[in-house]
Design a protein around this motif. Structure first.
Motif, short mmCIF file in Angstrom:
data_model
loop_
_atom_site.label_atom_id
_atom_site.label_comp_id
_atom_site.label_asym_id
_atom_site.label_seq_id
_atom_site.Cartn_x
_atom_site.Cartn_y
_atom_site.Cartn_z
N ARG A 83 66.73 77.86 159.07
CA ARG A 83 66.03 77.76 158.10
C ARG A 83 67.20 77.95 156.61
N VAL A 84 66.70 77.03 155.75
CA VAL A 84 67.65 76.89 154.57
C VAL A 84 66.77 77.23 153.42
N ASP A 85 67.37 77.95 152.34
CA ASP A 85 66.72 78.11 151.06
C ASP A 85 67.07 77.02 150.32
N TYR A 86 66.29 76.02 150.09
CA TYR A 86 66.62 74.81 149.38
C TYR A 86 66.73 75.12 147.74
N GLY A 104 41.03 60.69 156.12
CA GLY A 104 40.55 61.09 154.63
C GLY A 104 41.04 59.83 153.86
N GLU A 105 41.11 60.29 152.40
CA GLU A 105 41.16 59.44 151.30
C GLU A 105 42.58 58.66 151.32
N PHE A 106 43.60 59.36 152.10
CA PHE A 106 44.92 59.16 151.94
C PHE A 106 45.59 58.87 153.39
N ASP A 107 46.38 57.88 153.86
CA ASP A 107 46.76 57.78 154.98
C ASP A 107 47.99 58.46 155.30
N VAL A 108 48.78 58.81 154.37
CA VAL A 108 50.15 59.36 154.85
C VAL A 108 50.29 60.26 153.94
N LEU A 109 51.04 61.49 154.20
CA LEU A 109 51.20 62.70 153.50
C LEU A 109 52.87 62.87 153.76
N ILE A 110 53.53 63.24 152.85
CA ILE A 110 54.76 63.64 152.75
C ILE A 110 55.21 64.73 152.21
N ILE A 111 56.24 65.47 152.54
CA ILE A 111 56.66 66.66 151.80
C ILE A 111 58.13 66.37 151.63
N ALA A 112 58.62 66.56 150.20
CA ALA A 112 60.07 66.11 150.16
C ALA A 112 60.62 67.14 148.98
N ARG A 113 61.95 67.21 148.75
CA ARG A 113 62.85 68.07 147.99
C ARG A 113 63.78 67.17 147.10
N PHE A 114 63.89 67.63 145.91
CA PHE A 114 64.74 66.80 145.00
C PHE A 114 65.47 67.83 143.93
N LYS A 115 66.58 67.41 143.75
CA LYS A 115 67.37 68.24 142.73
C LYS A 115 66.97 68.31 141.52
N ASN A 116 66.38 67.41 140.94
CA ASN A 116 66.05 67.10 139.52
C ASN A 116 64.77 66.17 139.55
N ARG A 117 64.01 65.96 138.39
CA ARG A 117 63.16 65.06 137.99
C ARG A 117 63.58 63.69 138.08
N ARG A 118 64.70 63.34 137.93
CA ARG A 118 65.30 61.92 137.87
C ARG A 118 65.21 61.66 139.24
N GLU A 119 65.68 62.44 140.36
CA GLU A 119 65.79 61.91 141.75
C GLU A 119 64.28 61.58 142.27
N LEU A 120 63.48 62.67 141.78
CA LEU A 120 62.07 62.50 142.03
C LEU A 120 61.42 60.98 141.44
N ASP A 121 61.82 60.85 140.41
CA ASP A 121 61.33 59.42 139.70
C ASP A 121 61.84 58.20 140.45
N ILE A 122 63.08 58.48 140.81
CA ILE A 122 63.35 57.20 141.63
C ILE A 122 62.92 57.01 142.81
N PHE A 123 62.70 58.10 143.57
CA PHE A 123 62.00 58.01 144.93
C PHE A 123 60.59 57.40 144.65
N ILE A 124 59.80 57.91 143.82
CA ILE A 124 58.31 57.70 143.81
C ILE A 124 58.38 56.27 143.02
N GLY A 137 70.00 73.99 144.80
CA GLY A 137 69.60 73.31 143.63
C GLY A 137 68.40 72.12 144.07
N TYR A 138 67.84 72.23 144.91
CA TYR A 138 66.59 71.49 145.49
C TYR A 138 65.57 72.37 144.88
N ASP A 139 65.55 72.22 143.72
CA ASP A 139 64.07 72.64 142.77
C ASP A 139 62.87 72.07 142.82
#
Length: 148
Positions: free
Chosen positions: A56-59, A100-120, A63-65
């Motif tokens: 178990r890692v404390d992400y 339900g309404e959505f077909d796929v659900l994911i859980i993900a972690r990123f270091k910052n909003r920029r990484e999340l933005d690129i991913f989405i 820095g994966y805030d």
């Protein structure tokens, strides 16, 4: 389905609690012999009940805030195509095929909003992805493996 006896249950619960235990410690805590531990672990691996021993890692401390839940609507029954792309992404921790309404659900972690933005934005370019909804996870109340 595998029939689990009380000895197997004790061994698995000890592994769930701490998978780094030595065979000796595991045997002591599960109240069985080291030979029993060895035999049961081989059996559990063969039956694919135990697939890996992990840490178990404390992400947050690394820095994966940014911790998110992303719900994805997929068109034309192409969930498996989208899921296969997502399971190989290094930021994705879990991929679930859902009802339900959505077909796929994911859980993900990123270091910052920029990484999340690129991913989405990349996710929205995938064939068959109709819509995404992203929820920021503010605080984890409970995230445990369940004992059997």
């Amino acid at each position: 389905m595998y029939e689990m006896d009380e000895t197997g249950r004790r061994i698995l619960n000890e592994l769930i609690e701490n998978s780094r235990q030595s065979y000796r410690s595991l045997a002591k805590n599960a109240k069985v012999s080291i030979v029993t531990i060895s035999k049961r672990l081989k059996q559990f691996k063969k039956e694919k009940i135990v697939n890996q021993f992990t840490t178990r890692v404390d992400y947050d401390k690394l820095g994966y805030d940014i911790h998110v839940l992303v719900m994805i609507r997929v068109s034309k029954g192409q969930e498996s195509e989208v899921e296969n792309k997502l399971k190989n992404d290094s930021n994705v921790m879990a991929v679930y095929d859902t009802t339900g309404e959505f077909d796929v659900l994911i859980i993900a972690r990123f270091k910052n909003r920029r990484e999340l933005d690129i991913f989405i934005k990349k996710l929205q370019t995938y064939d068959f992805v109709q819509r995404t909804v992203t929820a920021l996870i503010l605080k984890t109340i409970k995230e445990e493996r369940i004992k059997i």
